[in-house]
Motif scaffolding. Structure first.
Motif, PDB file in Angstrom:
ATOM      1  N   THR A 541      -0.007 -20.245  -1.867  1.00  0.00           N
ATOM      2  CA  THR A 541      -0.614 -19.554  -0.723  1.00  0.00           C
ATOM      3  C   THR A 541       0.218 -18.379  -0.232  1.00  0.00           C
ATOM      4  OG1 THR A 541       0.502 -21.009   0.843  1.00  0.00           O
ATOM      5  CG2 THR A 541      -1.679 -21.676   0.116  1.00  0.00           C
ATOM      6  N   GLY A 542       1.426 -18.242  -0.702  1.00  0.00           N
ATOM      7  CA  GLY A 542       2.260 -17.155  -0.184  1.00  0.00           C
ATOM      8  C   GLY A 542       2.196 -15.934  -1.082  1.00  0.00           C
ATOM      9  N   THR A 543       3.058 -14.959  -0.769  1.00  0.00           N
ATOM     10  CA  THR A 543       3.105 -13.759  -1.598  1.00  0.00           C
ATOM     11  C   THR A 543       4.522 -13.561  -2.113  1.00  0.00           C
ATOM     12  OG1 THR A 543       3.240 -12.634   0.508  1.00  0.00           O
ATOM     13  CG2 THR A 543       1.218 -12.337  -0.745  1.00  0.00           C
ATOM     14  N   ALA A 544       4.606 -13.094  -3.350  1.00  0.00           N
ATOM     15  CA  ALA A 544       5.922 -12.789  -3.908  1.00  0.00           C
ATOM     16  C   ALA A 544       6.376 -11.443  -3.372  1.00  0.00           C
ATOM     17  CB  ALA A 544       5.828 -12.758  -5.425  1.00  0.00           C
ATOM     18  N   ASN A 546       9.763  -8.326  -3.193  1.00  0.00           N
ATOM     19  CA  ASN A 546      10.852  -7.799  -4.034  1.00  0.00           C
ATOM     20  C   ASN A 546      12.208  -8.035  -3.439  1.00  0.00           C
ATOM     21  OD1 ASN A 546       8.530  -6.693  -4.820  1.00  0.00           O
ATOM     22  ND2 ASN A 546       9.127  -4.564  -4.603  1.00  0.00           N
ATOM     23  N   LEU A 547      12.319  -8.913  -2.493  1.00  0.00           N
ATOM     24  CA  LEU A 547      13.616  -9.051  -1.841  1.00  0.00           C
ATOM     25  C   LEU A 547      14.641  -9.654  -2.793  1.00  0.00           C
ATOM     26  CD1 LEU A 547      11.498  -8.973   0.559  1.00  0.00           C
ATOM     27  CD2 LEU A 547      13.194 -10.210   1.828  1.00  0.00           C
ATOM     28  N   THR A 548      15.892  -9.249  -2.592  1.00  0.00           N
ATOM     29  CA  THR A 548      16.968  -9.849  -3.377  1.00  0.00           C
ATOM     30  C   THR A 548      17.350 -11.188  -2.740  1.00  0.00           C
ATOM     31  OG1 THR A 548      18.624  -8.835  -2.000  1.00  0.00           O
ATOM     32  CG2 THR A 548      17.888  -7.586  -3.930  1.00  0.00           C
ATOM     33  N   GLN A 549      18.240 -11.888  -3.429  1.00  0.00           N
ATOM     34  CA  GLN A 549      18.566 -13.236  -2.941  1.00  0.00           C
ATOM     35  C   GLN A 549      19.228 -13.190  -1.565  1.00  0.00           C
ATOM     36  OE1 GLN A 549      20.792 -15.596  -5.714  1.00  0.00           O
ATOM     37  NE2 GLN A 549      20.293 -17.482  -4.645  1.00  0.00           N
ATOM     38  N   SER A 550      20.116 -12.205  -1.360  1.00  0.00           N
ATOM     39  CA  SER A 550      20.772 -12.174  -0.056  1.00  0.00           C
ATOM     40  C   SER A 550      19.797 -11.721   1.024  1.00  0.00           C
ATOM     41  CB  SER A 550      21.987 -11.254  -0.097  1.00  0.00           C
ATOM     42  OG  SER A 550      21.595 -10.018  -0.661  1.00  0.00           O
ATOM     43  N   GLN A 551      18.862 -10.839   0.651  1.00  0.00           N
ATOM     44  CA  GLN A 551      17.851 -10.427   1.626  1.00  0.00           C
ATOM     45  C   GLN A 551      16.933 -11.583   1.954  1.00  0.00           C
ATOM     46  OE1 GLN A 551      16.118  -7.154  -0.475  1.00  0.00           O
ATOM     47  NE2 GLN A 551      17.053  -5.656   0.882  1.00  0.00           N
ATOM     48  N   CYS A 552      16.698 -12.423   0.963  1.00  0.00           N
ATOM     49  CA  CYS A 552      15.803 -13.559   1.160  1.00  0.00           C
ATOM     50  C   CYS A 552      16.400 -14.536   2.160  1.00  0.00           C
ATOM     51  CB  CYS A 552      15.580 -14.243  -0.185  1.00  0.00           C
ATOM     52  SG  CYS A 552      14.104 -15.261  -0.278  1.00  0.00           S
ATOM     53  N   LYS A 553      17.745 -14.600   2.188  1.00  0.00           N
ATOM     54  CA  LYS A 553      18.368 -15.517   3.148  1.00  0.00           C
ATOM     55  C   LYS A 553      18.314 -14.937   4.556  1.00  0.00           C
ATOM     56  CE  LYS A 553      21.644 -17.674   0.064  1.00  0.00           C
ATOM     57  NZ  LYS A 553      22.904 -17.406  -0.535  1.00  0.00           N
ATOM     58  N   LYS A 554      18.381 -13.600   4.679  1.00  0.00           N
ATOM     59  CA  LYS A 554      18.387 -13.002   6.016  1.00  0.00           C
ATOM     60  C   LYS A 554      17.352 -11.889   6.055  1.00  0.00           C
ATOM     61  CE  LYS A 554      23.058 -13.802   7.573  1.00  0.00           C
ATOM     62  NZ  LYS A 554      24.244 -13.604   6.765  1.00  0.00           N
ATOM     63  N   PRO A 555      16.084 -12.239   6.078  1.00  0.00           N
ATOM     64  CA  PRO A 555      15.087 -11.171   6.008  1.00  0.00           C
ATOM     65  C   PRO A 555      14.861 -10.443   7.328  1.00  0.00           C
ATOM     66  CG  PRO A 555      14.049 -13.323   5.952  1.00  0.00           C
ATOM     67  CD  PRO A 555      15.504 -13.572   6.046  1.00  0.00           C
ATOM     68  N   LEU A 569      11.412 -18.303   0.753  1.00  0.00           N
ATOM     69  CA  LEU A 569      11.990 -19.268  -0.183  1.00  0.00           C
ATOM     70  C   LEU A 569      12.362 -18.580  -1.483  1.00  0.00           C
ATOM     71  CD1 LEU A 569       9.357 -22.100   0.279  1.00  0.00           C
ATOM     72  CD2 LEU A 569      11.582 -21.950   1.344  1.00  0.00           C
ATOM     73  N   TRP A 570      13.533 -18.918  -1.992  1.00  0.00           N
ATOM     74  CA  TRP A 570      13.987 -18.335  -3.252  1.00  0.00           C
ATOM     75  C   TRP A 570      13.520 -19.241  -4.387  1.00  0.00           C
ATOM     76  CZ3 TRP A 570      15.450 -13.798  -4.584  1.00  0.00           C
ATOM     77  CH2 TRP A 570      16.157 -13.570  -5.774  1.00  0.00           C
ATOM     78  N   VAL A 571      12.653 -18.695  -5.218  1.00  0.00           N
ATOM     79  CA  VAL A 571      11.996 -19.492  -6.259  1.00  0.00           C
ATOM     80  C   VAL A 571      12.635 -19.188  -7.607  1.00  0.00           C
ATOM     81  CG1 VAL A 571       9.815 -19.710  -7.484  1.00  0.00           C
ATOM     82  CG2 VAL A 571       9.852 -19.661  -5.011  1.00  0.00           C
ATOM     83  N   GLN A 581      18.116 -15.781 -18.825  1.00  0.00           N
ATOM     84  CA  GLN A 581      18.230 -15.858 -17.375  1.00  0.00           C
ATOM     85  C   GLN A 581      16.862 -15.933 -16.744  1.00  0.00           C
ATOM     86  OE1 GLN A 581      20.534 -16.480 -15.476  1.00  0.00           O
ATOM     87  NE2 GLN A 581      22.085 -14.891 -15.261  1.00  0.00           N
ATOM     88  N   ARG A 582      16.776 -16.756 -15.722  1.00  0.00           N
ATOM     89  CA  ARG A 582      15.477 -16.838 -15.046  1.00  0.00           C
ATOM     90  C   ARG A 582      15.293 -15.635 -14.128  1.00  0.00           C
ATOM     91  NH1 ARG A 582      12.571 -21.435 -15.358  1.00  0.00           N
ATOM     92  NH2 ARG A 582      13.616 -23.220 -16.228  1.00  0.00           N
ATOM     93  N   GLU A 583      14.049 -15.195 -14.022  1.00  0.00           N
ATOM     94  CA  GLU A 583      13.764 -14.089 -13.097  1.00  0.00           C
ATOM     95  C   GLU A 583      13.352 -14.689 -11.772  1.00  0.00           C
ATOM     96  OE1 GLU A 583      12.076 -10.629 -16.040  1.00  0.00           O
ATOM     97  OE2 GLU A 583      10.698 -11.867 -14.894  1.00  0.00           O
ATOM     98  N   SER A 584      14.348 -14.947 -10.935  1.00  0.00           N
ATOM     99  CA  SER A 584      14.013 -15.558  -9.650  1.00  0.00           C
ATOM    100  C   SER A 584      13.473 -14.518  -8.695  1.00  0.00           C
ATOM    101  CB  SER A 584      15.253 -16.203  -9.061  1.00  0.00           C
ATOM    102  OG  SER A 584      15.809 -17.087  -9.989  1.00  0.00           O
ATOM    103  N   PHE A 585      12.715 -14.968  -7.710  1.00  0.00           N
ATOM    104  CA  PHE A 585      12.162 -14.030  -6.738  1.00  0.00           C
ATOM    105  C   PHE A 585      12.002 -14.730  -5.398  1.00  0.00           C
ATOM    106  CE2 PHE A 585       7.879 -15.820  -6.790  1.00  0.00           C
ATOM    107  CZ  PHE A 585       7.838 -16.441  -8.022  1.00  0.00           C
ATOM    108  N   CYS A 586      11.708 -13.911  -4.384  1.00  0.00           N
ATOM    109  CA  CYS A 586      11.607 -14.430  -3.019  1.00  0.00           C
ATOM    110  C   CYS A 586      10.139 -14.493  -2.633  1.00  0.00           C
ATOM    111  CB  CYS A 586      12.350 -13.472  -2.087  1.00  0.00           C
ATOM    112  SG  CYS A 586      12.559 -14.095  -0.427  1.00  0.00           S
ATOM    113  N   VAL A 587       9.731 -15.638  -2.107  1.00  0.00           N
ATOM    114  CA  VAL A 587       8.329 -15.815  -1.711  1.00  0.00           C
ATOM    115  C   VAL A 587       8.250 -15.826  -0.199  1.00  0.00           C
ATOM    116  CG1 VAL A 587       6.526 -17.577  -1.558  1.00  0.00           C
ATOM    117  CG2 VAL A 587       7.505 -17.014  -3.754  1.00  0.00           C
ATOM    118  N   ARG A 588       7.335 -15.025   0.336  1.00  0.00           N
ATOM    119  CA  ARG A 588       7.099 -15.049   1.776  1.00  0.00           C
ATOM    120  C   ARG A 588       5.909 -15.962   2.017  1.00  0.00           C
ATOM    121  NH1 ARG A 588       4.189 -10.476   2.964  1.00  0.00           N
ATOM    122  NH2 ARG A 588       6.001  -9.151   2.656  1.00  0.00           N
ATOM    123  N   THR A 589       6.126 -16.978   2.832  1.00  0.00           N
ATOM    124  CA  THR A 589       5.075 -17.979   2.992  1.00  0.00           C
ATOM    125  C   THR A 589       5.041 -18.492   4.418  1.00  0.00           C
ATOM    126  OG1 THR A 589       4.405 -20.191   2.341  1.00  0.00           O
ATOM    127  CG2 THR A 589       6.724 -19.691   2.192  1.00  0.00           C
TER     128      THR A 589
END
Lengths: 675, 258
Positions: A541-544, A546-555, A569-571, A581-589
């Motif tokens: 239900t959320g949207t992916a 382009n935030l980086t991992q550190s941005q995902c922690k403090k958006p 959430l960092w997926v 390497q996995r292509e992880s991304f940040c989900v806004r939900t």
């Protein structure tokens, strides 16, 4: 040993004076030892109960013999039974250790609400229930997987304990010792009082309240710090239950009991969110997955309590209607049934709203292979989270189920309610990854239900009727979810959508997650099932972004993002074909975890009749071992010989030492003076 | 196997030793000291032999069972030889100490004779040897089960207790004979002591045929005991006198100043 004990003692003060426990109360602190006896049939029970000469016995039985009558016979002869070990094998035709009227005291049907409907007077929902989970046993009951160690136990029995042609048994005999000492006693009130009386700096808790987290997501999120009534907001709640249990709590599977419901709701959420990116609606929709419902509605009672006390983002006035998905996977025809509450429908406004909801539901099945049928008007609601909302306020609502009167589920709250029960069969030549993608018939039928639910919710929320037929649930999502929740959890899809951070959720084990709600931990850690549902709902239900991992922690530092409305959430993401390497991304939900612990513990009312007061006992370790035991005669003989040797040596030494002068005088050496 | 087996085996193994300690040693502090020193010397021999054992096991091939069996035999033989060497070392030390004590003390005579020292040191060796043999087995015997689930004999605890009793008594007798033969320079009897010790230790390789190891061991206990009795001044005549209660007359007749 790979066995597991039920491992728990849970106390709940019932309105009768007796207290109910879930097995193994009086297991002794130094373990219970008994001579192994492998039960071959019910008639064979005579040996441990009356005929056998070497009590107490440790009875090993297969799951087909794990019935109420055998267990009650052993309970009545508990001086001769030291413990029971169950080896699960084939499923019996029906088995439900739960009660016949689940959650009868904490639902809405009390004596005051409607006398005729209370205590399942009109419909007995779980007629096959034998209440075994709620019996008190004086000995430990363990469950052992069928593997090499079980074979070793049986071999030891055949080598040493078998009676040959009525001749007496030869010692030494093969025996087994089970350790499962539970610290808690009597009931929740006593146990919590004992825990709270410990005034040291690190108090020893002897029992912990059950609980977990509810998973909630609004289609249009609110500011998560603003609690209480929201003006002009009207919310439709779509609910499902997450947890289930079994006699052996860690073996709970809940395929029909809970998985069918929440998988359907997850698929409906995905379908709805895809179709409604643009269309504004008059009402909001809340997807609520309640945890702990089996133990007297922990999750839903908590949410109602929070709503009443302005501790949730909306309150009961904002709730327009409720649609709950119950057990929907085991149909006996092509119909699904709509249950409603007859008492609240005596009010005309409620009745009109319910009729409207039914109309929306029935029109949503156009073009699908099933239809919704209303149940008999005088029949009450089945056990469902909706009942807790009704207890607080007469809200219009419907519960979907595959059963018209009593449950179609022959294995309600037992560990046979698994993938096989739902006929989840895969062709044998498929690899695990191919099985993940294979769309089973069960998945197809649940997809249709999800489509109907999504369309209904769209209409309930005031959506445009012309857009309705574009809403369709994805069968691939449904079958992947069913595979992941019931067959194998560490599949590639779950790993892609999952979190790399939470090790509870590492999915290193192939087995499905545990559906038992577990203990409410003081650290903010939920169990694997909760995280799985949270991350799935977030991804569906959320949207992916382009935030980086550190941005995902403090958006909050970014202009367009807000942690008041959303959670980030960092997926883990996929592994692209050419790299490792996995292509992880940040989900806004909008998905949030809401604490689900019974209000009784916040209020300190451990004998509450209003809320669930289930607790789980603490324990040190659970283990079992086998060895040989010698006869009592040999032991006494050893002791006797030892005492005799001691006395003889004391006497002889005394004799020799008093006569030492004489004994050791030597006529040959007259000059030897000192001795 | 529960507390009854624990106490039964403790009494069997340590019964004679406890009785001897209570009646002959406990009252005299000097004897207690020499007992403990004797135990310490046995412990030294165990330390040395376990060091050698540890090193050889590490460098050996752990897979080959014949090599491990050979290593075990070597370990047993070496341990016996080290124990007897330590007994000899203790003897030498005691001789030197006796001269020193004599020089220091005001009395004319030695406070403790070499024969008593022999008995006490032998008993000290026995105590320590018995403790190391038996304590782990006793700790395991407290549990609810017994040995045998993999097909071994179920009489393990009982036979270990009897063996330990035999070893304690043997150490005491060997102490007496050893010191006596060192005093009289009878080297052949010294060799017999060492050989009988080796024999008893190697008899334990018969286990789990406990009858095969216990019966010959007790025969050896009886024989060595007799030998120690004669070495320490006993005779059949004295024994007859004691048993028929004519000892008082004997003492009066052989009255000598003390």
């Amino acid at each position: 040993m790979t066995g597991r004990g039920p491992g728990t003692i849970i106390g709940f003060p019932h309105k009768r004076t007796s207290i109910f426990f879930l097995s193994c109360v009086s297991a002794s602190i130094s373990g219970d030892t008994g001579v192994i006896h492998v039960l071959e049939s019910e008639a064979d029970l005579e040996w441990p109960l009356s005929k056998g000469p070497n009590p107490p016995y440790m009875v090993l039985l297969e799951s087909s013999l794990f019935t109420k009558s055998i267990m009650m016979k052993m309970k009545n002869a508990s001086s001769r039974v030291a413990g029971v070990v169950v080896v699960p094998k084939t499923s019996p035709p029906e088995f439900s250790p739960h009660t016949t009227c689940p959650n009868e005291n904490t639902g809405v049907y009390t004596e005051t609400y409607d006398h005729n409907l209370a205590h399942c007077n009109t419909t007995v929902w779980n007629p096959r229930g034998n209440g075994l989970s709620y019996e008190e046993f004086d000995f430990p009951v363990f469950s052992l997987k069928e593997d090499n160690e079980t074979e070793v136990i049986k071999q030891c029995y055949f080598d040493h304990n078998r009676v040959v042609n009525g001749s007496g048994l030869q010692y030494p005999l093969c025996a087994m010792q089970l350790f499962s000492h539970m610290h808690a006693v009597t009931d929740t009130a006593t146990c919590m009082r004992r825990s709270s009386m410990d005034f040291s700096t690190s108090p020893v808790m002897v029992c912990d309240p059950l609980g977990g987290y509810n998973v909630c997501a609004f289609i249009r999120p609110y500011n998560s710090t603003a609690f209480g009534h929201k003006e002009n907001e009207s919310v439709v709640i779509a609910a499902a239950r997450l947890d289930s249990k079994a006699f052996f709590l860690e073996d709970s599977t809940g395929a029909e009991g809970s998985v069918s419901g929440f998988v359907t709701l997850l698929a409906a959420a995905q379908a709805l969110c895809e179709a409604t990116q643009e269309a504004p609606r008059t009402r909001n929709i809340l997807f609520a997955f309640f945890h702990g419902e089996v133990f007297d509605y922990i999750g839903s009672s908590r949410m109602v309590y929070d709503m009443k006390n302005n501790m949730f983002v909306i309150d009961l006035d904002n709730v327009h209607s409720i649609l709950e998905i119950g057990q929907v996977a085991v149909r006996s025809g092509t119909n699904l049934f709509l249950h409603s509450d007859p008492v609240s429908r005596r009010n005309n406004t409620v009745h009109d709203e319910v009729t409207n909801l039914v109309k929306n539901l029935q029109s949503s099945t156009a073009g699908l292979n099933f239809s919704f049928v209303e149940t008999d008007f005088s029949q009450p609601l089945p056990p469902s989270s909706f009942q807790r909302f009704l207890r607080a306020r007469a809200i219009p609502g419907i519960v979907l189920a595959d059963h018209q009167t009593d449950f179609n589920n022959r294995y309600y709250e037992s560990f046979y309610d698994n993938a096989a029960h739902l006929n989840l069969t895969y062709p044998s030549n498929l690899s695990p990854e191919e099985q993940l993608e294979f769309v089973t018939d069960t998945a197809k039928s649940l997809t249709e239900v999800a489509t109907a639910v999504a369309r209904t919710l769209f209409k309930q929320a005031g959506g445009n009727n012309s857009q309705v037929n574009k809403i369709n649930a994805d069968p691939k999502t449904v079958t992947q979810m069913l595979y992941g929740f019931l067959v194998r959890s560490n599949n590639s899809w779950f790993q892609v959508l999952g979190s790399s951070l939470r090790c509870v959720f590492c999915l290193s084990e192939p087995n499905p997650p545990q559906y038992y709600v577990g203990v409410a931990k003081s650290s903010h850690q939920a169990n694997a099932l909760t995280y799985l549902v949270q991350y799935l709902l977030a991804n569906l239900t959320g949207t992916a972004t382009n935030l980086t991992q550190s941005q995902c922690k403090k958006p909050d530092e970014l202009p367009n993002e807000s942690t008041y409305l959303y959670s980030y959430l960092w997926v883990q993401g996929m592994v692209p074909p050419n790299s490792t390497q996995r292509e992880s991304f940040c989900v806004r939900t909008a998905v949030r975890l809401v604490k689900a612990v019974s209000p009784a513990f916040d209020l300190g009312d451990y004998v509450s009749k209003e809320y669930s007061t289930w607790t789980k006992s603490q324990w040190k370790f659970i283990k079992a071992r086998i060895f040989l035991v010698a006869s009592r005669d040999l032991e006494m003989l050893t002791l006797g010989v030892g005492v005799a040797v001691l006395f003889t040596s004391l006497l002889v030494t005394y004799f020799v030492s008093t006569k030492a002068d004489v004994l050791f005088s030597s006529v040959r050496e007259p000059n030897n003076a000192a001795y | 196997m529960t507390a009854s087996v624990f106490f039964g085996c403790t009494f069997i193994a340590f019964g004679p030793a406890i009785a001897l300690f209570l009646f002959t040693i406990a009252r005299d502090p000097l004897r207690v000291i020499f007992l403990i020193a004797g135990a310490f010397f046995w412990l030294c021999s165990l330390l040395l032999s376990s060091l050698v054992w540890f090193i050889t096991v590490q460098i050996s091939n752990k897979e080959s069972s014949s090599q491990q069996k050979g290593l075990l035999i070597f370990g047993v033989v070496l341990s016996v030889l080290l124990q007897e060497t330590c007994r000899f070392g203790y003897y030498k030390l005691l001789k030197k100490a006796n001269e020193g004590l004599l020089m220091l003390s005001a009395e004319e005579t030695m406070p403790i004779s070499i024969r008593q020292l022999a008995y006490v040191s032998g008993l000290g060796f026995g105590f320590m040897s018995g403790a190391f043999s038996m304590v782990n087995i006793l700790a395991d015997s407290v549990g609810p089960g017994t040995t045998g689930i993999h097909g071994d004999s179920q009489h393990y605890f009982l036979s270990s207790a009897f063996m330990t009793m035999a070893i304690i008594l043997l150490h005491m007798f060997w102490g007496v004979v050893f010191f006596d033969s060192c005093e009289k320079q009878h080297w052949w009897s010294l060799a017999v002591v060492v050989i009988s010790h080796l024999l008893v230790s190697c008899l334990t390789f018969q286990n789990p045929q406990y009858v095969g190891s216990l019966v010959p061991t007790y025969i050896i206990v009886f024989l060595v005991g007799l030998w120690a009795f004669f070495c320490s001044g006993g005779s059949l005549r004295n024994l007859k006198l004691c048993l028929t209660c004519k000892d008082k007359d004997f003492l009066l007749a052989n009255h000598r100043p003390r």
